[in-house]
Every structure is written in structure tokens, then in C-alpha cells.
Design a protein around this motif. Structure first.
Motif, PDB file in Angstrom:
ATOM      1  N   VAL A 111       0.836  -1.203   0.000  1.00 20.04           N
ATOM      2  CA  VAL A 111       0.000   0.000   0.000  1.00 20.04           C
ATOM      3  C   VAL A 111       0.872   1.254   0.000  1.00 20.04           C
ATOM      4  O   VAL A 111       0.607   2.221  -0.723  1.00 20.04           O
ATOM      5  N   LYS A 112       1.936   1.221   0.799  1.00 20.80           N
ATOM      6  CA  LYS A 112       2.813   2.388   0.915  1.00 20.80           C
ATOM      7  C   LYS A 112       3.475   2.733  -0.415  1.00 20.80           C
ATOM      8  O   LYS A 112       3.448   3.890  -0.862  1.00 20.80           O
ATOM      9  N   VAL A 142      -7.195   6.645  -1.843  1.00 18.06           N
ATOM     10  CA  VAL A 142      -7.254   5.196  -1.669  1.00 18.06           C
ATOM     11  C   VAL A 142      -5.860   4.574  -1.651  1.00 18.06           C
ATOM     12  O   VAL A 142      -5.597   3.637  -0.888  1.00 18.06           O
ATOM     13  N   LEU A 143      -4.947   5.088  -2.482  1.00 14.13           N
ATOM     14  CA  LEU A 143      -3.608   4.513  -2.570  1.00 14.13           C
ATOM     15  C   LEU A 143      -2.636   5.088  -1.541  1.00 14.13           C
ATOM     16  O   LEU A 143      -1.455   4.759  -1.554  1.00 14.13           O
ATOM     17  N   ASN A 144      -3.142   5.926  -0.665  1.00 17.00           N
ATOM     18  CA  ASN A 144      -2.297   6.547   0.353  1.00 17.00           C
ATOM     19  C   ASN A 144      -2.612   5.930   1.717  1.00 17.00           C
ATOM     20  O   ASN A 144      -3.759   6.017   2.180  1.00 17.00           O
ATOM     21  N   PRO A 145      -1.647   5.282   2.375  1.00 12.12           N
ATOM     22  CA  PRO A 145      -1.927   4.653   3.679  1.00 12.12           C
ATOM     23  C   PRO A 145      -2.113   5.643   4.820  1.00 12.12           C
ATOM     24  O   PRO A 145      -2.607   5.278   5.881  1.00 12.12           O
ATOM     25  N   LYS A 146      -1.741   6.903   4.607  1.00  9.34           N
ATOM     26  CA  LYS A 146      -1.821   7.871   5.703  1.00  9.34           C
ATOM     27  C   LYS A 146      -3.243   8.070   6.236  1.00  9.34           C
ATOM     28  O   LYS A 146      -3.432   8.162   7.459  1.00  9.34           O
ATOM     29  N   PRO A 147      -4.269   8.179   5.364  1.00  9.92           N
ATOM     30  CA  PRO A 147      -5.619   8.337   5.920  1.00  9.92           C
ATOM     31  C   PRO A 147      -6.038   7.170   6.818  1.00  9.92           C
ATOM     32  O   PRO A 147      -6.688   7.376   7.845  1.00  9.92           O
TER      33      PRO A 147
END
Length: 211
Positions: A76-77, A120-125
Motif C-alpha cells: 500500500v505504501k 485510496v492509494l495513500n496509507p496515511k488516511p
């Protein structure tokens, strides 16, 4: 359910966090500047729906699995970081993220997908929801899962609203910018750097931030 005073405090905190400059703000503002209020709203809707995916993932417990699994987290990261860096490089090379010619305009479908995928492709949220939302949840006020879902959904709705307002107001400056090409160039460069910096910050996410 969540007490009104907790909800109000949470709302203020969310708005302050949403206002911090980032990829979502940049996308909504750029669409508002060069394609008008509707495009800004579409971009914001994509971002809000992307956040809702993370809320559902957290609600189902999959976010915990991603956080615990080094392989899943890395996938994901790197996907999220790669997408953000690609957007940044594209903005710097083409200098058309903010452009007023009709040839440079994106379809509303493309605008929506860009806002959606950026989240969606950003794990931060997902990590934000896991770390931030539980601070406003208490077993004394009902099922923890439902409180988490409610507060996460409210965050996504607030993000949609704030991004829409920012993008809509930015459209008011479009006419002025059309006569100032250097300002447009500076905004494109700044947007590209912001995306690349966001991507690099995702790459730097490690175990310390996941624990």
C-alpha cells in the motif's frame, strides 16, 4: 452515541487538519482554478469517497491487518507513494495541472478518479483514522465500532465540504491568473513539489508511525 461536546471538539480538530496543505487541497483548488466550481466539487467528491474507503476498511478491521503486516503495509505504501510522486513529476514536466486552455482540461471522470485514487492509494488516511478517531471514542457511549464508523464518515464528509469550498473560492481568481502566466507557472511548480513531497513522506512511513 457520541456526546455533542465530543462531536463539536472532533469537528473543529478535523477542519484544522483538513485545511493543512496537501494533495487533496491542491487537486480541488487546481480544478476550481482552471475548470470551475463543478470540477472542484467532483474532485472533492472523489477525495471524500476515497476517505470513506479507509473508514470502511478501519470499520471492518482490515486496517489493523495492514498495519500489522509488513508486506501488506509495504504494498500500500509504495503504491500510494508512487502515484503521488508520478502526479508531481507530471505536474512539473507538463506544467498543466493548472491550465486554462480547453485542451488541458480533464474529463469529470478523470478528475473524480484522480481525487479518489490519491486517497485510496495513500496509507496515511487509514493510519490517521486508527490513531486519531479512537481518541474521541468511549465504550461508555455505545459500540466502539459504530462510533468509529460515525466519526470516520463525518471526517470524510467534512473533507468533501472543505475541499469543495476551497475549490469553489479558488475559481474566483481564475480570471486574474489568466493574465499572469508567471503566477500560473509558480502554482504548477508548487503543486508538483507538494505531490512529490507527499509521496516521499509516505515512503518514510515506518514502524514507528505504525505502532
Amino acid at each position: 452515541m457520541v456526546p455533542i461536546e465530543t462531536w463539536l471538539t472532533y469537528t473543529v480538530a478535523c477542519i484544522l487538519i483538513i485545511l493543512v496543505p496537501g494533495p487533496d487541497n491542491i487537486l480541488a483548488i487546481s480544478r476550481g482554478l482552471c475548470q470551475g466550481r463543478l470540477a472542484a466539487c467532483v474532485s472533492s467528491a472523489g477525495a471524500g469517497l476515497g476517505l470513506m474507503v479507509h473508514v470502511l476498511v478501519a470499520f471492518l478491521g482490515l486496517a489493523v491487518l495492514i498495519q500489522a503486516s509488513a508486506v501488506a503495509f509495504s504494498v500500500v505504501k509504495f503504491a500510494g507513494a508512487g502515484y503521488l510522486i508520478w502526479l508531481g513529476i507530471k505536474a512539473l514536466r507538463s506544467k498543466e495541472l493548472i491550465a486554462f486552455s480547453s485542451q488541458s482540461h480533464l474529463s469529470h471522470r478523470a478528475v473524480f478518479l484522480t481525487g479518489f485514487l490519491t486517497n485510496v492509494l495513500n496509507p496515511k488516511p487509514a493510519l490517521f483514522i486508527l490513531a486519531f478517531v479512537p481518541q474521541f471514542v468511549s465504550p461508555m457511549h455505545g459500540a466502539v465500532e459504530l462510533q468509529t464508523f460515525f466519526l470516520g464518515t463525518w471526517f470524510a464528509l467534512l473533507a468533501f465540504a472543505v475541499f469543495t469550498v476551497l475549490g469553489s473560492f479558488s475559481s474566483l481568481f481564475a480570471r486574474w491568473l489568466e493574465g499572469h502566466p508567471r503566477a500560473i507557472l509558480g502554482l504548477n511548480i508548487g503543486a508538483g513539489i507538494t505531490f512529490i513531497a507527499a509521496g516521499l513522506s509516505v515512503l518514510l512511513l515506518g514502524r514507528a508511525e505504525r505502532s
